[in-house]
Design a protein around this motif. Structure first.
Motif, PDB file in Angstrom:
ATOM      1  N   SER A   1       4.794  -6.023 133.964  1.00  0.00           N
ATOM      2  CA  SER A   1       5.002  -6.169 132.524  1.00  0.00           C
ATOM      3  C   SER A   1       6.440  -5.968 132.043  1.00  0.00           C
ATOM      4  CB  SER A   1       4.095  -5.188 131.776  1.00  0.00           C
ATOM      5  OG  SER A   1       4.389  -3.861 132.160  1.00  0.00           O
ATOM      6  N   ARG A   2       7.316  -5.394 132.848  1.00  0.00           N
ATOM      7  CA  ARG A   2       8.669  -5.085 132.375  1.00  0.00           C
ATOM      8  C   ARG A   2       9.668  -6.195 132.691  1.00  0.00           C
ATOM      9  NH1 ARG A   2       9.275   0.749 134.948  1.00  0.00           N
ATOM     10  NH2 ARG A   2       7.414   1.655 134.068  1.00  0.00           N
ATOM     11  N   SER A   3      10.654  -6.312 131.804  1.00  0.00           N
ATOM     12  CA  SER A   3      11.835  -7.133 132.061  1.00  0.00           C
ATOM     13  C   SER A   3      13.002  -6.174 132.247  1.00  0.00           C
ATOM     14  CB  SER A   3      12.085  -8.067 130.882  1.00  0.00           C
ATOM     15  OG  SER A   3      12.482  -7.305 129.749  1.00  0.00           O
ATOM     16  N   LEU A   4      14.145  -6.680 132.640  1.00  0.00           N
ATOM     17  CA  LEU A   4      15.315  -5.801 132.780  1.00  0.00           C
ATOM     18  C   LEU A   4      15.644  -5.091 131.478  1.00  0.00           C
ATOM     19  CD1 LEU A   4      17.829  -7.713 135.085  1.00  0.00           C
ATOM     20  CD2 LEU A   4      16.639  -5.575 135.557  1.00  0.00           C
ATOM     21  N   ALA A   5      15.441  -5.764 130.343  1.00  0.00           N
ATOM     22  CA  ALA A   5      15.735  -5.160 129.045  1.00  0.00           C
ATOM     23  C   ALA A   5      14.831  -3.975 128.734  1.00  0.00           C
ATOM     24  CB  ALA A   5      15.615  -6.212 127.941  1.00  0.00           C
ATOM     25  N   GLU A   6      13.654  -3.933 129.338  1.00  0.00           N
ATOM     26  CA  GLU A   6      12.679  -2.861 129.073  1.00  0.00           C
ATOM     27  C   GLU A   6      12.543  -1.888 130.239  1.00  0.00           C
ATOM     28  OE1 GLU A   6       9.696  -5.752 128.939  1.00  0.00           O
ATOM     29  OE2 GLU A   6       9.707  -5.975 126.773  1.00  0.00           O
ATOM     30  N   ASP A   7      13.402  -1.985 131.211  1.00  0.00           N
ATOM     31  CA  ASP A   7      13.280  -1.209 132.452  1.00  0.00           C
ATOM     32  C   ASP A   7      13.987   0.141 132.333  1.00  0.00           C
ATOM     33  OD1 ASP A   7      12.924  -0.362 135.047  1.00  0.00           O
ATOM     34  OD2 ASP A   7      14.417  -1.738 135.884  1.00  0.00           O
ATOM     35  N   ARG A   8      13.333   1.078 131.658  1.00  0.00           N
ATOM     36  CA  ARG A   8      13.947   2.396 131.441  1.00  0.00           C
ATOM     37  C   ARG A   8      14.134   3.167 132.752  1.00  0.00           C
ATOM     38  NH1 ARG A   8      11.684   6.181 127.820  1.00  0.00           N
ATOM     39  NH2 ARG A   8       9.689   5.706 128.761  1.00  0.00           N
ATOM     40  N   SER A   9      13.187   3.077 133.663  1.00  0.00           N
ATOM     41  CA  SER A   9      13.314   3.793 134.940  1.00  0.00           C
ATOM     42  C   SER A   9      14.456   3.233 135.776  1.00  0.00           C
ATOM     43  CB  SER A   9      12.002   3.715 135.722  1.00  0.00           C
ATOM     44  OG  SER A   9      10.987   4.381 135.009  1.00  0.00           O
ATOM     45  N   GLY A  10      14.563   1.908 135.821  1.00  0.00           N
ATOM     46  CA  GLY A  10      15.689   1.290 136.518  1.00  0.00           C
ATOM     47  C   GLY A  10      17.007   1.679 135.886  1.00  0.00           C
ATOM     48  N   ASP A  11      17.031   1.727 134.548  1.00  0.00           N
ATOM     49  CA  ASP A  11      18.244   2.133 133.834  1.00  0.00           C
ATOM     50  C   ASP A  11      18.649   3.564 134.192  1.00  0.00           C
ATOM     51  OD1 ASP A  11      18.362  -0.351 132.574  1.00  0.00           O
ATOM     52  OD2 ASP A  11      17.501   0.387 130.690  1.00  0.00           O
ATOM     53  N   VAL A  12      17.666   4.446 134.294  1.00  0.00           N
ATOM     54  CA  VAL A  12      17.934   5.843 134.673  1.00  0.00           C
ATOM     55  C   VAL A  12      18.593   5.887 136.044  1.00  0.00           C
ATOM     56  CG1 VAL A  12      16.796   7.976 135.438  1.00  0.00           C
ATOM     57  CG2 VAL A  12      16.197   6.969 133.235  1.00  0.00           C
ATOM     58  N   LEU A  13      18.031   5.142 136.992  1.00  0.00           N
ATOM     59  CA  LEU A  13      18.588   5.148 138.343  1.00  0.00           C
ATOM     60  C   LEU A  13      19.992   4.563 138.365  1.00  0.00           C
ATOM     61  CD1 LEU A  13      15.402   4.153 140.337  1.00  0.00           C
ATOM     62  CD2 LEU A  13      16.593   6.367 140.405  1.00  0.00           C
ATOM     63  N   VAL A  14      20.196   3.437 137.701  1.00  0.00           N
ATOM     64  CA  VAL A  14      21.520   2.805 137.674  1.00  0.00           C
ATOM     65  C   VAL A  14      22.553   3.760 137.082  1.00  0.00           C
ATOM     66  CG1 VAL A  14      22.886   0.961 136.617  1.00  0.00           C
ATOM     67  CG2 VAL A  14      20.669   0.431 137.653  1.00  0.00           C
ATOM     68  N   ALA A  15      22.222   4.408 135.982  1.00  0.00           N
ATOM     69  CA  ALA A  15      23.161   5.344 135.351  1.00  0.00           C
ATOM     70  C   ALA A  15      23.518   6.488 136.294  1.00  0.00           C
ATOM     71  CB  ALA A  15      22.569   5.886 134.051  1.00  0.00           C
ATOM     72  N   ARG A  16      22.531   7.020 136.992  1.00  0.00           N
ATOM     73  CA  ARG A  16      22.792   8.133 137.900  1.00  0.00           C
ATOM     74  C   ARG A  16      23.568   7.693 139.142  1.00  0.00           C
ATOM     75  NH1 ARG A  16      19.534  10.569 134.556  1.00  0.00           N
ATOM     76  NH2 ARG A  16      19.130  12.806 134.704  1.00  0.00           N
ATOM     77  N   ILE A  17      23.241   6.528 139.665  1.00  0.00           N
ATOM     78  CA  ILE A  17      23.955   5.980 140.818  1.00  0.00           C
ATOM     79  C   ILE A  17      25.437   5.834 140.488  1.00  0.00           C
ATOM     80  CG2 ILE A  17      24.279   3.816 142.125  1.00  0.00           C
ATOM     81  CD1 ILE A  17      21.110   3.573 141.953  1.00  0.00           C
ATOM     82  N   GLU A  18      25.720   5.214 139.360  1.00  0.00           N
ATOM     83  CA  GLU A  18      27.114   4.984 138.971  1.00  0.00           C
ATOM     84  C   GLU A  18      27.829   6.280 138.601  1.00  0.00           C
ATOM     85  OE1 GLU A  18      26.577   1.850 136.056  1.00  0.00           O
ATOM     86  OE2 GLU A  18      26.647   0.312 137.638  1.00  0.00           O
ATOM     87  N   ALA A  19      27.144   7.195 137.924  1.00  0.00           N
ATOM     88  CA  ALA A  19      27.766   8.476 137.558  1.00  0.00           C
ATOM     89  C   ALA A  19      28.134   9.290 138.796  1.00  0.00           C
ATOM     90  CB  ALA A  19      26.830   9.283 136.657  1.00  0.00           C
ATOM     91  N   ALA A  20      27.357   9.126 139.867  1.00  0.00           N
ATOM     92  CA  ALA A  20      27.631   9.861 141.103  1.00  0.00           C
ATOM     93  C   ALA A  20      28.779   9.247 141.897  1.00  0.00           C
ATOM     94  CB  ALA A  20      26.371   9.917 141.963  1.00  0.00           C
ATOM     95  N   GLY A  21      29.214   8.040 141.505  1.00  0.00           N
ATOM     96  CA  GLY A  21      30.313   7.385 142.208  1.00  0.00           C
ATOM     97  C   GLY A  21      29.876   6.364 143.240  1.00  0.00           C
ATOM     98  N   HIS A  22      28.586   6.068 143.282  1.00  0.00           N
ATOM     99  CA  HIS A  22      28.075   5.069 144.208  1.00  0.00           C
ATOM    100  C   HIS A  22      28.181   3.677 143.590  1.00  0.00           C
ATOM    101  CE1 HIS A  22      26.778   8.150 146.939  1.00  0.00           C
ATOM    102  NE2 HIS A  22      26.048   8.737 146.001  1.00  0.00           N
TER     103      HIS A  22
END
Length: 180
Positions: A23-44
């Motif tokens: 049911s989700r699109s990238l625009a509605e993908d809150r869990s994916g957004d959480v992971l992306v934000a943490r990945i990038e914040a960690a320097g990965h």
């Protein structure tokens, strides 16, 4: 006890994020957004990001494609780890694994119990290795993704984390496939 050894240089890891949802699109993908934000914040490095439906062959195919890609070191999926009939992410991961990281699910459950009590038994988070690539399947809630990243992956994907971490053994994950 675990610690960060500041005398070691940080090594960025290339991570792909796979959201499993009907049911989700990238625009509605809150869990994916959480992971992306943490990945990038960690320097990965965010190496790729996709959404696939709750379809075991489709999930396994995407995992295999990313495992075959030398530009991806780690795949983190979110969603499809529960108990319903459509929850097939764990089975798809296990179709791909060469080795399962048994303690990943155990440690995730321990972290979850602190947050959600006995409801933690309903998660089937898992981790494994295939073709020299780490694979982790997380539940589809943003909170579970935060817990898994903050409590396990942030540390294990940091080369400076002591006494050991996933990064330092990456070069040897596929040594059994090399010629002697």
């Amino acid at each position: 006890m675990s610690r960060i050894d500041d005398s070691r240089e940080f090594i960025p890891v290339r991570i792909a994020v796979l959201t499993v949802s009907d049911s989700r699109s990238l625009a509605e993908d809150r869990s994916g957004d959480v992971l992306v934000a943490r990945i990038e914040a960690a320097g990965h490095v965010l190496a790729a990001r996709e959404i696939v439906t709750d379809d075991r062959p489709a999930i396994a195919a995407q995992l295999r494609d990313w495992c075959a890609n030398p530009e991806i070191d780690v795949v983190i999926s979110t969603g499809g780890t529960g108990l319903t009939g459509r929850d097939v992410t764990v089975e798809a991961h296990r179709d791909v694994y060469e080795k399962e990281i048994d303690a990943f699910g155990t440690v995730f459950t321990m972290i979850s119990i602190e947050k959600i009590g006995t409801s933690a038994v309903q998660s089937r988070a898992t981790g494994g290795v295939a073709q020299g690539t780490y694979l982790f399947a997380l539940p589809g809630s943003p909170g579970a993704c935060k817990d898994a990243w903050d409590g396990i992956l942030l540390k294990q994907l940091d080369y400076r984390h002591m006494p050991c971490n996933f990064v330092e053994i990456m070069p040897r994950l596929d040594e059994h496939q090399r010629r002697k």
